[in-house]
Scaffold this motif. Structure first.
Motif, PDB file in Angstrom:
ATOM      1  N   ALA A 284      38.498  36.655  36.044  1.00 22.38           N
ATOM      2  CA  ALA A 284      39.017  36.241  34.740  1.00 22.38           C
ATOM      3  C   ALA A 284      39.736  34.914  34.933  1.00 22.38           C
ATOM      4  N   CYS A 285      40.228  34.356  33.833  1.00 25.41           N
ATOM      5  CA  CYS A 285      41.002  33.117  33.899  1.00 25.41           C
ATOM      6  C   CYS A 285      42.302  33.282  33.119  1.00 25.41           C
ATOM      7  N   GLY A 286      43.289  32.522  33.493  1.00 28.75           N
ATOM      8  CA  GLY A 286      44.545  32.437  32.738  1.00 28.75           C
ATOM      9  C   GLY A 286      45.213  33.785  32.557  1.00 28.75           C
ATOM     10  N   THR A 287      45.624  34.038  31.340  1.00 31.16           N
ATOM     11  CA  THR A 287      46.330  35.276  31.034  1.00 31.16           C
ATOM     12  C   THR A 287      45.477  36.498  31.357  1.00 31.16           C
ATOM     13  N   ALA A 288      44.182  36.408  31.095  1.00 27.87           N
ATOM     14  CA  ALA A 288      43.298  37.554  31.375  1.00 27.87           C
ATOM     15  C   ALA A 288      43.311  37.877  32.871  1.00 27.87           C
ATOM     16  N   ALA A 289      43.462  36.859  33.709  1.00 28.73           N
ATOM     17  CA  ALA A 289      43.522  37.102  35.154  1.00 28.73           C
ATOM     18  C   ALA A 289      44.821  37.823  35.522  1.00 28.73           C
TER      19      ALA A 289
ATOM     20  N   ALA B  66      35.038  41.982  34.505  1.00 28.14           N
ATOM     21  CA  ALA B  66      35.298  40.659  33.920  1.00 28.14           C
ATOM     22  C   ALA B  66      36.188  40.850  32.696  1.00 28.14           C
ATOM     23  N   ILE B  67      37.314  40.173  32.668  1.00 23.25           N
ATOM     24  CA  ILE B  67      38.242  40.342  31.540  1.00 23.25           C
ATOM     25  C   ILE B  67      38.274  39.054  30.722  1.00 23.25           C
ATOM     26  N   SER B  68      38.115  39.203  29.416  1.00 23.96           N
ATOM     27  CA  SER B  68      38.148  38.009  28.560  1.00 23.96           C
ATOM     28  C   SER B  68      38.446  38.389  27.122  1.00 23.96           C
ATOM     29  N   GLN B  69      39.328  37.661  26.498  1.00 27.63           N
ATOM     30  CA  GLN B  69      39.589  37.863  25.074  1.00 27.63           C
ATOM     31  C   GLN B  69      38.393  37.379  24.268  1.00 27.63           C
ATOM     32  N   SER B  70      38.054  36.115  24.474  1.00 30.63           N
ATOM     33  CA  SER B  70      37.021  35.498  23.631  1.00 30.63           C
ATOM     34  C   SER B  70      35.625  35.991  23.967  1.00 30.63           C
ATOM     35  N   GLY B  71      35.401  36.298  25.232  1.00 32.57           N
ATOM     36  CA  GLY B  71      34.037  36.624  25.669  1.00 32.57           C
ATOM     37  C   GLY B  71      33.172  35.377  25.796  1.00 32.57           C
ATOM     38  N   GLU B  72      33.790  34.204  25.666  1.00 31.92           N
ATOM     39  CA  GLU B  72      33.009  32.957  25.710  1.00 31.92           C
ATOM     40  C   GLU B  72      33.501  31.986  26.778  1.00 31.92           C
ATOM     41  N   THR B  73      34.382  32.411  27.642  1.00 33.60           N
ATOM     42  CA  THR B  73      34.926  31.518  28.673  1.00 33.60           C
ATOM     43  C   THR B  73      33.835  31.196  29.701  1.00 33.60           C
ATOM     44  N   MET B  74      33.466  29.923  29.760  1.00 29.65           N
ATOM     45  CA  MET B  74      32.310  29.554  30.589  1.00 29.65           C
ATOM     46  C   MET B  74      32.522  29.867  32.065  1.00 29.65           C
TER      47      MET B  74
ATOM     48  N   ALA C  34      46.130  32.402  17.682  1.00 21.11           N
ATOM     49  CA  ALA C  34      46.997  31.484  18.432  1.00 21.11           C
ATOM     50  C   ALA C  34      46.382  31.217  19.800  1.00 21.11           C
ATOM     51  N   VAL C  35      46.480  29.981  20.258  1.00 28.81           N
ATOM     52  CA  VAL C  35      45.903  29.630  21.561  1.00 28.81           C
ATOM     53  C   VAL C  35      46.528  30.448  22.684  1.00 28.81           C
ATOM     54  N   ALA C  36      47.833  30.658  22.600  1.00 30.43           N
ATOM     55  CA  ALA C  36      48.508  31.445  23.646  1.00 30.43           C
ATOM     56  C   ALA C  36      48.208  32.921  23.433  1.00 30.43           C
ATOM     57  N   SER C  37      47.690  33.526  24.462  1.00 31.45           N
ATOM     58  CA  SER C  37      47.299  34.925  24.342  1.00 31.45           C
ATOM     59  C   SER C  37      48.525  35.841  24.416  1.00 31.45           C
ATOM     60  N   THR C  38      48.608  36.790  23.501  1.00 26.56           N
ATOM     61  CA  THR C  38      49.709  37.769  23.528  1.00 26.56           C
ATOM     62  C   THR C  38      49.146  39.186  23.385  1.00 26.56           C
TER      63      THR C  38
ATOM     64  N   ALA D 293      46.420  44.442  25.251  1.00 27.82           N
ATOM     65  CA  ALA D 293      45.243  45.304  25.072  1.00 27.82           C
ATOM     66  C   ALA D 293      44.389  45.324  26.347  1.00 27.82           C
ATOM     67  N   GLN D 294      44.319  44.182  27.042  1.00 25.91           N
ATOM     68  CA  GLN D 294      43.538  44.131  28.297  1.00 25.91           C
ATOM     69  C   GLN D 294      44.166  45.032  29.362  1.00 25.91           C
ATOM     70  N   ILE D 295      45.483  44.961  29.457  1.00 24.81           N
ATOM     71  CA  ILE D 295      46.161  45.806  30.443  1.00 24.81           C
ATOM     72  C   ILE D 295      45.919  47.280  30.099  1.00 24.81           C
TER      73      ILE D 295
ATOM     74  N   LEU E 190      53.486  30.908  32.438  1.00 21.69           N
ATOM     75  CA  LEU E 190      52.354  30.278  31.738  1.00 21.69           C
ATOM     76  C   LEU E 190      52.667  30.102  30.251  1.00 21.69           C
ATOM     77  N   LYS E 191      53.250  31.130  29.633  1.00 18.31           N
ATOM     78  CA  LYS E 191      53.594  31.035  28.207  1.00 18.31           C
ATOM     79  C   LYS E 191      54.521  29.851  27.954  1.00 18.31           C
ATOM     80  N   LEU E 192      55.513  29.693  28.829  1.00 13.37           N
ATOM     81  CA  LEU E 192      56.484  28.623  28.624  1.00 13.37           C
ATOM     82  C   LEU E 192      55.858  27.245  28.828  1.00 13.37           C
TER      83      LEU E 192
ATOM     84  N   SER F 145      39.189  28.910  23.148  1.00 17.91           N
ATOM     85  CA  SER F 145      38.303  29.397  24.216  1.00 17.91           C
ATOM     86  C   SER F 145      37.697  28.207  24.936  1.00 17.91           C
ATOM     87  N   VAL F 146      37.672  28.353  26.248  1.00 20.01           N
ATOM     88  CA  VAL F 146      37.273  27.220  27.089  1.00 20.01           C
ATOM     89  C   VAL F 146      35.791  27.404  27.409  1.00 20.01           C
ATOM     90  N   THR F 147      34.969  26.743  26.629  1.00 22.58           N
ATOM     91  CA  THR F 147      33.524  26.997  26.709  1.00 22.58           C
ATOM     92  C   THR F 147      32.802  26.003  27.597  1.00 22.58           C
TER      93      THR F 147
HETATM   94  O1  M6R Z   1      39.161  34.180  26.222  1.00 24.99           O
HETATM   95  P1  M6R Z   1      39.610  34.433  27.630  1.00 24.99           P
HETATM   96  O2  M6R Z   1      40.465  35.652  27.735  1.00 24.99           O
HETATM   97  O3  M6R Z   1      38.475  34.463  28.618  1.00 24.99           O
HETATM   98  O4  M6R Z   1      40.517  33.189  28.008  1.00 24.99           O
HETATM   99  C1  M6R Z   1      41.067  33.053  29.287  1.00 24.99           C
HETATM  100  C2  M6R Z   1      42.137  31.986  29.307  1.00 24.99           C
HETATM  101  O5  M6R Z   1      41.591  30.742  28.933  1.00 24.99           O
HETATM  102  C3  M6R Z   1      43.300  32.314  28.374  1.00 24.99           C
HETATM  103  O6  M6R Z   1      43.892  33.540  28.681  1.00 24.99           O
HETATM  104  C4  M6R Z   1      44.385  31.219  28.449  1.00 24.99           C
HETATM  105  O7  M6R Z   1      44.978  31.215  29.711  1.00 24.99           O
HETATM  106  C5  M6R Z   1      45.423  31.409  27.338  1.00 24.99           C
HETATM  107  N1  M6R Z   1      45.619  30.183  26.628  1.00 24.99           N
HETATM  108  C6  M6R Z   1      46.748  31.891  27.854  1.00 24.99           C
HETATM  109  O8  M6R Z   1      47.689  32.047  26.851  1.00 24.99           O
END
Ligand code: M6R
Length: 368
Positions: A56-61, A102-110, A154-158, A163-165, A241-243, A364-366
């Motif tokens: 995963a990446c970022g918060t999902a990781a 594989a953990i992802s909010q968007s499901g589109e993280t490249m 919101a861009v910042a995942s909360t 829910a992932q945990i 990361l949030k800060l 989402s970082v595509t």
């Molecule tokens: O959509 P994803 O869960 O795959 O995204 C992963 C990260 O890009 C995402 O969690 C990012 O770190 C957030 N902006 C954190 O708040």
């Protein structure tokens, strides 16, 4: 659309009790057993898994990092957690007995999509923990365990993080139930505890004004450190990361045990340090973190401590205490991260920043 809140992020923080409750909904039989037929993956395969790799990446990781502690404890299966972009570009040891989660909010993280393809090419089964139905990651994985956080704007995942945990706890308990090891008797008890979490998260949110007030008073801070041990470590990373992403402040999370291996050199007069304290019902773990608070305090740090209700051992060394309800150790991230989210939101708002759409970031970082 913002449910009466000024920003999506604030709404989404308030959505968290529901996000956790909805992720638990319909996944038990009412007799302390998990029912995850939706996974549609051969049970024999899940029984034969000898290693799990979370990508995963970022918060999902960070959710994956929490999952490691829980899954290893309940299932006695080794779990590695790796950033998807790092996994992809080395030569990981992966085979038919590896379960890649594989953990992802968007499901589109490249980065995560590429890592999934890489794992499947080598014969691993991929189970996705995803929030977005029909997303690329959901479609390209062998099995999907959906989080039911609802759309996160919101861009910042909360709420997706919580829910992932939660979904990862379900997965860990399910594997334990399926594979029947010495911890299988704990499954029903943990499910019952999980059911209490939405109300506990709500309780933390109800205390938000206290956190916001402290955050506003710190709007000129230039650096904030976060310390945690065990599952408090990924919470520290997430708090930092949030800060960073919301308030553009230098923030760093450390494993509390690393302090004397370097980071303690950063501490001087007035340095704000958040410390995430485990439950005193784990005395050895708890005592270690309390002594870490003392260590930074003795060097002039301003300590902001997140501790359980009734934990009086911390008060002597804390400049500020944020309380969370009593919760089993492995599940503490679901409550301890909430004050950190509220803190970052309030501090960024006090600086007049756009908390829903921080600079330089996309939801989402595509692209890789
Ligand atoms: O959509 P994803 O869960 O795959 O995204 C992963 C990260 O890009 C995402 O969690 C990012 O770190 C957030 N902006 C954190 O708040």
């Amino acid at each position: 659309v913002k449910g009466g809140f000024p920003t999506f992020m604030e709404k989404e923080i308030h959505d968290q009790p529901k996000a956790v409750a909805d992720t638990l909904l319909g996944r038990t039989d009412g007799h302390g057993n998990l029912v995850l037929d939706e996974l549609r993956i051969d049970e024999a395969i899940l029984r034969s898994v000898d290693k799990i790799i979370v990508i995963a990446c970022g918060t999902a990781a960070y959710a994956g990092h929490v999952a490691k502690y829980a899954i290893e404890h309940w299932c006695r299966i080794p779990v590695e957690v790796e950033l998807a972009h790092e996994f992809r570009y080395r030569d990981p040891v992966v085979n038919e007995k590896t379960l890649v989660v594989a953990i992802s909010q968007s499901g589109e993280t490249m980065d995560t999509i590429m890592a999934i393809r890489h794992a499947r090419e080598q014969g691993a089964k991929v189970l996705a923990v995803v929030n977005t139905h029909g997303s690329t990651i959901a479609r390209e994985s062998d099995a999907v365990l959906y989080t039911h956080a609802g759309p996160e704007v919101a861009v910042a995942s909360t709420k997706a993080f919580l829910a992932q945990i939660t979904a990862c706890y379900l997965l860990g308990l399910y594997l334990s139930q399926l594979r029947g090891n010495k911890y299988v008797d704990e499954v029903a008890g943990y499910l019952e505890e999980l059911g209490k979490l939405p109300a506990k998260i709500q309780q933390v949110i109800d205390g938000e004004e206290n956190v916001k007030e402290v955050a506003r008073s710190m709007k000129d801070a230039t650096s904030v450190l976060f310390l945690g041990r065990h599952v408090g470590y990924p919470v520290a990373l997430e708090g930092a990361l949030k800060l960073k992403e919301l308030a553009y402040i230098h923030a760093e999370g450390f494993a509390a045990g690393e302090l004397k291996h370097g980071p303690i050199a950063l501490i001087d007069e007035g340095q704000p340090v958040f410390v995430i304290v485990p439950t005193p019902r784990r005395p050895t773990l708890h005592a270690k973190v309390v002594s870490n608070i003392q260590e930074v305090r003795a060097r002039g740090a301003r300590t902001l401590v997140i501790a359980e209700e009734g934990d009086e051992a911390v008060t002597e060394f804390a400049d500020v205490v944020f309380r969370v309800p009593q919760t089993p150790t492995l599940m503490m991230p679901l409550v301890t991260v909430v004050p950190l989210q509220i803190f970052a939101l309030a501090l960024a708002s006090a600086k007049g920043l756009d908390v829903d759409q921080p600079r330089n970031l996309a939801k989402s970082v595509t692209v890789e």
